[in-house]
Design a protein around this motif. Structure first.
Motif, PDB file in Angstrom:
ATOM      1  N   THR A 156       0.875  -1.206  -0.128  1.00 39.00           N
ATOM      2  CA  THR A 156       0.129   0.159  -0.099  1.00 39.00           C
ATOM      3  C   THR A 156       0.772   1.282  -0.208  1.00 39.00           C
ATOM      4  O   THR A 156       2.100   1.166   0.536  1.00 39.00           O
ATOM      5  CB  THR A 156      -0.941   0.191   1.184  1.00 39.00           C
ATOM      6  OG1 THR A 156      -1.770  -1.012   1.135  1.00 39.00           O
ATOM      7  CG2 THR A 156      -1.893   1.343   1.255  1.00 39.00           C
ATOM      8  N   TYR A 271       4.190   0.427   2.563  1.00 39.73           N
ATOM      9  CA  TYR A 271       4.138  -0.675   3.636  1.00 39.73           C
ATOM     10  C   TYR A 271       3.214  -1.629   3.110  1.00 39.73           C
ATOM     11  O   TYR A 271       2.479  -1.740   2.359  1.00 39.73           O
ATOM     12  CB  TYR A 271       3.359   0.064   4.837  1.00 39.73           C
ATOM     13  CG  TYR A 271       2.270   0.579   4.813  1.00 39.73           C
ATOM     14  CD1 TYR A 271       1.157  -0.009   5.087  1.00 39.73           C
ATOM     15  CD2 TYR A 271       1.926   1.982   4.373  1.00 39.73           C
ATOM     16  CE1 TYR A 271      -0.370   0.535   4.918  1.00 39.73           C
ATOM     17  CE2 TYR A 271       0.640   2.640   4.128  1.00 39.73           C
ATOM     18  CZ  TYR A 271      -0.355   1.774   4.393  1.00 39.73           C
ATOM     19  OH  TYR A 271      -1.743   2.333   4.251  1.00 39.73           O
ATOM     20  N   ALA A 273       0.331  -4.248   2.653  1.00 35.69           N
ATOM     21  CA  ALA A 273      -1.088  -4.168   2.701  1.00 35.69           C
ATOM     22  C   ALA A 273      -1.644  -4.862   3.828  1.00 35.69           C
ATOM     23  O   ALA A 273      -2.723  -4.334   4.354  1.00 35.69           O
ATOM     24  CB  ALA A 273      -1.736  -4.681   1.346  1.00 35.69           C
ATOM     25  N   ASP A 274      -1.297  -5.817   4.295  1.00 36.27           N
ATOM     26  CA  ASP A 274      -1.842  -6.638   5.221  1.00 36.27           C
ATOM     27  C   ASP A 274      -1.603  -6.155   6.856  1.00 36.27           C
ATOM     28  O   ASP A 274      -1.986  -6.527   7.932  1.00 36.27           O
ATOM     29  CB  ASP A 274      -1.692  -7.951   5.565  1.00 36.27           C
ATOM     30  CG  ASP A 274       0.137  -8.405   5.777  1.00 36.27           C
ATOM     31  OD1 ASP A 274       0.783  -7.378   6.184  1.00 36.27           O
ATOM     32  OD2 ASP A 274       0.425  -9.617   5.458  1.00 36.27           O
ATOM     33  N   ARG A 275      -0.807  -4.854   6.750  1.00 35.52           N
ATOM     34  CA  ARG A 275      -0.609  -4.081   7.985  1.00 35.52           C
ATOM     35  C   ARG A 275      -1.382  -2.703   7.982  1.00 35.52           C
ATOM     36  O   ARG A 275      -1.055  -1.858   8.888  1.00 35.52           O
ATOM     37  CB  ARG A 275       0.774  -4.094   8.151  1.00 35.52           C
ATOM     38  CG  ARG A 275       1.779  -5.055   8.318  1.00 35.52           C
ATOM     39  CD  ARG A 275       3.323  -4.921   8.419  1.00 35.52           C
ATOM     40  NE  ARG A 275       3.347  -4.181  10.264  1.00 35.52           N
ATOM     41  CZ  ARG A 275       4.567  -3.737  10.311  1.00 35.52           C
ATOM     42  NH1 ARG A 275       5.728  -3.909   9.757  1.00 35.52           N
ATOM     43  NH2 ARG A 275       4.299  -3.258  11.677  1.00 35.52           N
ATOM     44  N   GLU A 276      -2.615  -2.570   7.203  1.00 31.87           N
ATOM     45  CA  GLU A 276      -3.071  -1.418   7.088  1.00 31.87           C
ATOM     46  C   GLU A 276      -3.827  -0.899   8.401  1.00 31.87           C
ATOM     47  O   GLU A 276      -3.999   0.331   8.931  1.00 31.87           O
ATOM     48  CB  GLU A 276      -4.540  -1.553   6.208  1.00 31.87           C
ATOM     49  CG  GLU A 276      -5.102  -0.411   5.938  1.00 31.87           C
ATOM     50  CD  GLU A 276      -4.367   0.891   5.439  1.00 31.87           C
ATOM     51  OE1 GLU A 276      -4.427   1.807   5.852  1.00 31.87           O
ATOM     52  OE2 GLU A 276      -3.913   0.285   4.140  1.00 31.87           O
ATOM     53  N   GLN A 277      -4.298  -1.883   9.348  1.00 35.31           N
ATOM     54  CA  GLN A 277      -4.865  -1.845  10.584  1.00 35.31           C
ATOM     55  C   GLN A 277      -3.711  -1.741  11.740  1.00 35.31           C
ATOM     56  O   GLN A 277      -4.234  -1.662  12.863  1.00 35.31           O
ATOM     57  CB  GLN A 277      -6.041  -2.508  10.878  1.00 35.31           C
ATOM     58  CG  GLN A 277      -7.227  -2.550   9.761  1.00 35.31           C
ATOM     59  CD  GLN A 277      -7.562  -0.948   9.779  1.00 35.31           C
ATOM     60  OE1 GLN A 277      -7.927  -0.568  10.584  1.00 35.31           O
ATOM     61  NE2 GLN A 277      -7.875  -0.732   8.400  1.00 35.31           N
ATOM     62  N   ILE A 281       1.870   1.167  12.028  1.00 33.72           N
ATOM     63  CA  ILE A 281       1.738   1.736  10.591  1.00 33.72           C
ATOM     64  C   ILE A 281       0.878   3.106  10.801  1.00 33.72           C
ATOM     65  O   ILE A 281       0.970   3.910  10.306  1.00 33.72           O
ATOM     66  CB  ILE A 281       1.220   0.828   9.544  1.00 33.72           C
ATOM     67  CG1 ILE A 281       2.166  -0.523   9.463  1.00 33.72           C
ATOM     68  CG2 ILE A 281       0.902   1.230   8.347  1.00 33.72           C
ATOM     69  CD1 ILE A 281       3.546   0.082   9.121  1.00 33.72           C
ATOM     70  N   LYS A 285       1.950   6.833   9.612  1.00 31.10           N
ATOM     71  CA  LYS A 285       1.084   7.295   8.620  1.00 31.10           C
ATOM     72  C   LYS A 285       0.730   8.618   9.099  1.00 31.10           C
ATOM     73  O   LYS A 285       0.686   9.616   8.608  1.00 31.10           O
ATOM     74  CB  LYS A 285       0.144   6.431   8.032  1.00 31.10           C
ATOM     75  CG  LYS A 285       0.445   5.494   7.316  1.00 31.10           C
ATOM     76  CD  LYS A 285      -0.743   4.524   6.968  1.00 31.10           C
ATOM     77  CE  LYS A 285      -2.097   5.129   6.446  1.00 31.10           C
ATOM     78  NZ  LYS A 285      -3.150   4.329   6.218  1.00 31.10           N
TER      79      LYS A 285
END
Length: 295
Positions: A156, A271, A273-277, A281, A285
């Motif tokens: 992402t 970063y 994508a599976d660390r969006e939450q 991260i 951000k």
């Protein structure tokens, strides 16, 4: 059925290759094969069809993939909530950097991060866009800076800005090239870019878009080196707008069409994508958005 088995199942489905999935997961290929086999035995049906070039999901595998992804997402959510409940965030973040630190606003960003989260320590690794992207995909890095367009769905991006690039000319070539068209520019000698620099793919894309194939003079890997070689008259190169105009101001180089932007390239923070939450991260951000005035 174990969470780690589902994670392996999803990695193989996304990569389409056991060896690549094993590399991504930091496992041996036999371990990945054993985990897939264990799932298939537990489910009582095959999940993948094997081919000489890799694997692909069976129809049953395709139907089960969304369920596996949902279970992993719920597990990550639970882990993230547990981390959030643990109090003040702490730990080490590994960040990939590229190019000139000032261009990334690295100093002020990391200082802000330190002030806001005093128990978070940062570790930076300098590289090029391609190496940062690969290390983020492999989760060697938590995140990093990337110049260019990200080709991967499992990474992402947060776009920070765009960097314009100008065509820099040796002063001795300025009379002939300063107002030239691309066909004429394509006949001039250009400074080649090593694959180990972030500018390599950008330069190649520019040449392709303008349908030129210049004669390459050498192969170089640093913007400061390009500047010195343009000054010395070796050839034409693209330079970041700020760099190009700084050196053009004293006459040591000339700029095509007075400094017209030849190409704009997104500067992004990337970063997995599976660390969006992932709260970590989220902290990175959030502080980047403040630093780059993206709120």
């Amino acid at each position: 059925m174990e969470i780690y088995q589902l994670r392996t199942f999803i990695a193989v489905a996304q990569q389409g290759h056991l060896t690549q999935a094993a590399e991504l997961l930091h496992l041996s290929q036999p371990a990945v094969t054993a985990q897939i086999k264990a799932l298939e035995e537990e489910f009582g049906l095959p999940l993948f069809e094997r081919f000489p070039g890799g694997v692909q999901l069976t129809e049953a595998g395709k139907l089960l993939q969304p369920d596996a992804e949902q279970i992993l997402a719920l597990a990550r959510g639970m882990q993230n909530r547990a981390k959030a409940l643990a109090g003040e965030p702490k730990g080490k973040v590994k960040i990939g950097t590229i190019g000139v630190p000032a261009r990334l606003r690295l100093g002020s960003w990391l200082a802000h991060l330190r002030d806001r989260y005093p128990l978070i320590s940062a570790q930076t690794t300098h590289g090029i866009s391609v190496s940062v992207l690969n290390d983020v995909r492999k989760k060697v890095l938590d995140g990093g800076f990337y110049l260019g367009r990200n080709p991967y769905q499992n990474v992402t991006t947060l776009q920070l800005s765009e960097i314009g690039f100008c065509v820099a000319l040796p002063p001795g070539m300025a009379g002939e090239l300063v107002n030239a068209d691309w066909k004429t520019l394509g006949k001039a000698p250009w400074l080649g870019l090593s694959q180990f620099t972030s500018l390599a793919e950008i330069t190649l894309e520019l040449w392709r878009s303008q349908n030129i194939a210049p004669k390459i003079v050498g192969e170089f890997d640093e913007e400061a080196t390009l500047v010195e070689l343009v000054k010395a008259g070796m050839g034409v190169a693209i330079l970041a707008e700020r760099t190009a105009k700084r050196f053009a101001a004293d006459g040591s180089i000339a700029l095509w069409r007075g400094g017209e932007i030849a190409v704009r390239v997104p500067l992004q923070f990337i970063y997995s994508a599976d660390r969006e939450q992932d709260p970590l991260i989220g902290m990175l951000k959030g502080s980047l958005k403040i630093e780059w005035d993206l709120l």
